[in-house]
Scaffold this motif. Structure first.
Motif, PDB file in Angstrom:
ATOM      1  N   ALA A 197      55.231  98.695 -24.725  1.00 40.51           N
ATOM      2  CA  ALA A 197      54.048  98.712 -25.590  1.00 40.51           C
ATOM      3  C   ALA A 197      52.851  98.094 -24.878  1.00 40.51           C
ATOM      4  CB  ALA A 197      54.337  97.961 -26.884  1.00 40.51           C
ATOM      5  N   ASN A 198      53.067  96.976 -24.188  1.00 41.77           N
ATOM      6  CA  ASN A 198      51.972  96.347 -23.448  1.00 41.77           C
ATOM      7  C   ASN A 198      51.451  97.277 -22.356  1.00 41.77           C
ATOM      8  OD1 ASN A 198      51.811  93.835 -24.821  1.00 41.77           O
ATOM      9  ND2 ASN A 198      53.633  93.114 -23.741  1.00 41.77           N
ATOM     10  N   ALA A 199      52.359  97.994 -21.703  1.00 38.89           N
ATOM     11  CA  ALA A 199      51.946  98.935 -20.659  1.00 38.89           C
ATOM     12  C   ALA A 199      51.158 100.097 -21.255  1.00 38.89           C
ATOM     13  CB  ALA A 199      53.166  99.448 -19.901  1.00 38.89           C
ATOM     14  N   VAL A 200      51.591 100.605 -22.388  1.00 38.14           N
ATOM     15  CA  VAL A 200      50.863 101.698 -23.038  1.00 38.14           C
ATOM     16  C   VAL A 200      49.431 101.272 -23.361  1.00 38.14           C
ATOM     17  CG1 VAL A 200      50.694 103.074 -25.158  1.00 38.14           C
ATOM     18  CG2 VAL A 200      52.884 102.876 -23.974  1.00 38.14           C
ATOM     19  N   ASN A 201      49.284 100.055 -23.877  1.00 37.04           N
ATOM     20  CA  ASN A 201      47.967  99.567 -24.280  1.00 37.04           C
ATOM     21  C   ASN A 201      47.063  99.250 -23.096  1.00 37.04           C
ATOM     22  OD1 ASN A 201      48.961  99.694 -26.902  1.00 37.04           O
ATOM     23  ND2 ASN A 201      49.519  97.533 -26.938  1.00 37.04           N
ATOM     24  N   LEU A 202      47.594  98.473 -22.147  1.00 38.58           N
ATOM     25  CA  LEU A 202      46.768  97.908 -21.083  1.00 38.58           C
ATOM     26  C   LEU A 202      46.789  98.707 -19.785  1.00 38.58           C
ATOM     27  CD1 LEU A 202      47.694  94.133 -21.566  1.00 38.58           C
ATOM     28  CD2 LEU A 202      45.680  95.330 -22.409  1.00 38.58           C
ATOM     29  N   ALA A 203      47.908  99.373 -19.500  1.00 36.93           N
ATOM     30  CA  ALA A 203      48.045 100.079 -18.216  1.00 36.93           C
ATOM     31  C   ALA A 203      47.853 101.578 -18.339  1.00 36.93           C
ATOM     32  CB  ALA A 203      49.417  99.783 -17.604  1.00 36.93           C
ATOM     33  N   ILE A 204      47.887 102.112 -19.535  1.00 32.97           N
ATOM     34  CA  ILE A 204      47.731 103.569 -19.712  1.00 32.97           C
ATOM     35  C   ILE A 204      46.484 103.881 -20.540  1.00 32.97           C
ATOM     36  CG2 ILE A 204      48.790 105.662 -20.618  1.00 32.97           C
ATOM     37  CD1 ILE A 204      51.541 104.326 -20.106  1.00 32.97           C
ATOM     38  N   VAL A 248      40.863 105.572 -20.973  1.00 38.45           N
ATOM     39  CA  VAL A 248      39.694 105.567 -21.853  1.00 38.45           C
ATOM     40  C   VAL A 248      38.468 105.061 -21.090  1.00 38.45           C
ATOM     41  CG1 VAL A 248      38.656 104.500 -23.886  1.00 38.45           C
ATOM     42  CG2 VAL A 248      40.995 105.361 -23.998  1.00 38.45           C
ATOM     43  N   GLY A 249      38.625 103.940 -20.395  1.00 38.28           N
ATOM     44  CA  GLY A 249      37.501 103.378 -19.659  1.00 38.28           C
ATOM     45  C   GLY A 249      36.995 104.298 -18.563  1.00 38.28           C
ATOM     46  N   TYR A 250      37.923 104.940 -17.845  1.00 34.98           N
ATOM     47  CA  TYR A 250      37.540 105.859 -16.771  1.00 34.98           C
ATOM     48  C   TYR A 250      36.827 107.081 -17.338  1.00 34.98           C
ATOM     49  CZ  TYR A 250      38.086 108.847 -12.626  1.00 34.98           C
ATOM     50  OH  TYR A 250      37.865 109.665 -11.547  1.00 34.98           O
ATOM     51  N   GLY A 251      37.300 107.565 -18.469  1.00 33.87           N
ATOM     52  CA  GLY A 251      36.651 108.712 -19.107  1.00 33.87           C
ATOM     53  C   GLY A 251      35.223 108.398 -19.517  1.00 33.87           C
ATOM     54  N   ASN A 270      38.487  97.352 -25.501  1.00 33.34           N
ATOM     55  CA  ASN A 270      38.490  97.382 -26.967  1.00 33.34           C
ATOM     56  C   ASN A 270      39.413  98.459 -27.512  1.00 33.34           C
ATOM     57  OD1 ASN A 270      36.523  95.413 -28.375  1.00 33.34           O
ATOM     58  ND2 ASN A 270      35.408  96.064 -26.548  1.00 33.34           N
ATOM     59  N   ALA A 271      39.569  99.553 -26.761  1.00 35.40           N
ATOM     60  CA  ALA A 271      40.554 100.563 -27.167  1.00 35.40           C
ATOM     61  C   ALA A 271      41.957  99.977 -27.110  1.00 35.40           C
ATOM     62  CB  ALA A 271      40.446 101.785 -26.259  1.00 35.40           C
ATOM     63  N   ALA A 272      42.237  99.205 -26.064  1.00 30.05           N
ATOM     64  CA  ALA A 272      43.547  98.563 -25.944  1.00 30.05           C
ATOM     65  C   ALA A 272      43.750  97.537 -27.052  1.00 30.05           C
ATOM     66  CB  ALA A 272      43.674  97.894 -24.573  1.00 30.05           C
ATOM     67  N   ALA A 273      42.698  96.786 -27.385  1.00 32.85           N
ATOM     68  CA  ALA A 273      42.801  95.787 -28.450  1.00 32.85           C
ATOM     69  C   ALA A 273      43.075  96.452 -29.793  1.00 32.85           C
ATOM     70  CB  ALA A 273      41.516  94.966 -28.516  1.00 32.85           C
ATOM     71  N   LEU A 274      42.414  97.574 -30.047  1.00 36.06           N
ATOM     72  CA  LEU A 274      42.638  98.291 -31.307  1.00 36.06           C
ATOM     73  C   LEU A 274      44.065  98.815 -31.387  1.00 36.06           C
ATOM     74  CD1 LEU A 274      41.621  99.497 -33.951  1.00 36.06           C
ATOM     75  CD2 LEU A 274      40.776 101.474 -32.641  1.00 36.06           C
ATOM     76  N   ALA A 275      44.572  99.377 -30.288  1.00 41.54           N
ATOM     77  CA  ALA A 275      45.943  99.880 -30.285  1.00 41.54           C
ATOM     78  C   ALA A 275      46.936  98.748 -30.541  1.00 41.54           C
ATOM     79  CB  ALA A 275      46.246 100.556 -28.946  1.00 41.54           C
ATOM     80  N   THR A 276      46.694  97.597 -29.921  1.00 39.10           N
ATOM     81  CA  THR A 276      47.571  96.443 -30.139  1.00 39.10           C
ATOM     82  C   THR A 276      47.536  96.013 -31.590  1.00 39.10           C
ATOM     83  OG1 THR A 276      47.129  95.697 -27.875  1.00 39.10           O
ATOM     84  CG2 THR A 276      48.061  94.090 -29.386  1.00 39.10           C
ATOM     85  N   ALA A 277      46.348  95.975 -32.177  1.00 42.60           N
ATOM     86  CA  ALA A 277      46.210  95.574 -33.576  1.00 42.60           C
ATOM     87  C   ALA A 277      46.962  96.519 -34.502  1.00 42.60           C
ATOM     88  CB  ALA A 277      44.729  95.528 -33.953  1.00 42.60           C
ATOM     89  N   VAL A 278      46.875  97.816 -34.226  1.00 40.07           N
ATOM     90  CA  VAL A 278      47.575  98.797 -35.064  1.00 40.07           C
ATOM     91  C   VAL A 278      49.083  98.610 -34.946  1.00 40.07           C
ATOM     92  CG1 VAL A 278      48.039 101.259 -35.372  1.00 40.07           C
ATOM     93  CG2 VAL A 278      45.693 100.462 -35.024  1.00 40.07           C
ATOM     94  N   GLU A 279      49.556  98.365 -33.734  1.00 42.66           N
ATOM     95  CA  GLU A 279      50.998  98.149 -33.543  1.00 42.66           C
ATOM     96  C   GLU A 279      51.473  96.914 -34.306  1.00 42.66           C
ATOM     97  OE1 GLU A 279      50.661 100.150 -29.123  1.00 42.66           O
ATOM     98  OE2 GLU A 279      51.029  97.999 -29.323  1.00 42.66           O
ATOM     99  N   PHE A 280      50.684  95.845 -34.266  1.00 43.19           N
ATOM    100  CA  PHE A 280      51.001  94.664 -35.078  1.00 43.19           C
ATOM    101  C   PHE A 280      50.971  95.015 -36.564  1.00 43.19           C
ATOM    102  CE2 PHE A 280      49.565  91.594 -31.623  1.00 43.19           C
ATOM    103  CZ  PHE A 280      50.792  90.968 -31.511  1.00 43.19           C
ATOM    104  N   GLY A 281      49.881  95.670 -36.964  1.00 47.85           N
ATOM    105  CA  GLY A 281      49.605  95.848 -38.382  1.00 47.85           C
ATOM    106  C   GLY A 281      50.538  96.771 -39.130  1.00 47.85           C
TER     107      GLY A 281
END
Length: 361
Positions: A108-115, A120-123, A152-163
């Motif tokens: 999950a951490n890799a999906v958020n931060l490494a993928i 998203v940032g490169y795009g 911020n995209a990674a932070a949002l994904a992490t928040a959704v996974e928690f939530g």
């Protein structure tokens, strides 16, 4: 933003690995297009940089902390697939050696931060930069904005996974089994520090590193910026013989290692990264730590320096510096080894053709 074990259900962790494993496989294949022999040291240094910046905790006014990641600058410099490999390796050894992030939750951490974050940032970077020269203000601004949006995209994904955990996994009485934070708590708690403090730090890091690379060693950016002029009409100035980009990079990493104890000055901890006994059960309306969280939180107990510190809690500054040294040595060595191996395999497949193909997101 490192999710510890226990906060996500085994089912959620398994689903994250279903996404992460194919991405790692594709990245290993695609990275050969840009990571040639001369770029392997750059990838190793940037991976070590990512490891280091994640050790610098920045205090947030609400009492928590956040940190930059460095994933987007790796994507800009060497392509998003290279960032997948580099940041995943950094996250893996943070979890295995220092207990920063879970082993079960590594996918999950890799999906958020490494993928998600580097793509998203490169795009965003490519969309804004267009055909602007490497050293133009527009391209530097595009990198900064890409870093800001990516984290911020990674932070949002992490928040959704928690939530979503309390809604999907709970007891018959409705008590959560894993993360006790619902979406209404997790999303504001994650996005507030990243939209403000951490996002700004990521933007400065991404824009600053790109500006330096573009002016001193634009050849390093050639594979991901084919047909993009270095400047509006003149070649970018080369670095001096003494202060070569390689030496400056190593010096910068060394200074950061010495400064890592500054991360200890930030009071409190990051949202969702605390141990079960640190939960404010009364505020969460709970009578006990969620059963699944208590069961899985100690899944991995073989860390070298848990929490980047000695087991007795003494000499925190020394332990933090030692953790930084060990971490960058391991991460850089692994990335260098993987990059070299991948390059050798690629050479055998294509003969000895050294020409890099363009990277596409």
């Amino acid at each position: 933003m490192h999710i510890p074990d226990g906060y996500l259900s085994p089912q959620t962790c398994a689903a994250a690995y279903v996404v992460a494993v194919p991405a790692w496989a594709i990245a290993t294949n695609r990275v050969t297009r840009v990571v040639k022999t001369r770029n392997v040291p750059t990838l190793a240094v940037l991976a070590a940089l990512s490891f280091l910046v994640m050790m610098f905790n920045i205090p947030i006014p609400d009492g928590t902390t956040a940190h930059a990641v460095g994933a987007v600058i790796i994507a800009i410099a060497l392509g998003p697939w290279a960032a997948v490999i580099a940041v995943s390796v950094a996250l893996l050894f943070q979890a295995l050696l220092f207990g920063d992030g879970g082993v079960l939750a590594f996918g999950a951490n890799a999906v958020n931060l490494a993928i998600l974050m580097p793509f998203v940032g490169y795009g965003v970077y490519r969309l804004i930069a267009g055909r602007a020269p490497l050293t133009s203000r527009r391209r530097i601004a595009a990198a900064a904005i890409g870093g800001y949006v990516g984290i911020n995209a990674a932070a949002l994904a992490t928040a959704v996974e928690f939530g979503i955990q309390p809604e999907l996994f709970h007891t018959a009485s409705g008590a959560p089994l894993y993360s006790p934070y619902g979406l209404s708590q997790a999303i504001p708690a994650m996005l507030l520090p990243h939209l403000t403090i951490a996002g700004a730090a990521e933007a400065i890091l991404t824009g600053g590193v790109l500006a330096y690379l573009a002016r001193t060693d634009p050849a390093r950016l050639a594979a991901t910026h084919r047909d993009v002029p270095a400047t509006a009409g003149e070649p970018a100035p080369a670095g001096g013989r003494r202060l070569t980009p390689a030496r400056v990079s190593l010096g910068f990493v060394a200074v950061m290692v010495l400064l890592t104890p500054l991360g200890l000055l930030a009071p409190g901890g990051a949202f969702g990264e605390g141990a079960p006994h640190e939960l404010n059960l009364g505020q969460l309306g709970l009578h006990a730590v969620p059963a699944g969280l208590a069961e899985y939180n100690g899944f991995w107990s073989h860390t070298l320096l848990s929490g980047y510190g000695f087991h007795d809690g003494q000499h925190a500054n020394l332990a933090y510096i030692l953790s930084a040294v060990i971490g960058i040595a391991v991460v850089a060595a692994v990335i260098f080894g993987v990059g070299t191996l991948v390059e050798r395999v690629a050479r055998r497949r294509r003969g000895t053709d050294p020409v890099a193909e363009p990277e596409t997101a």
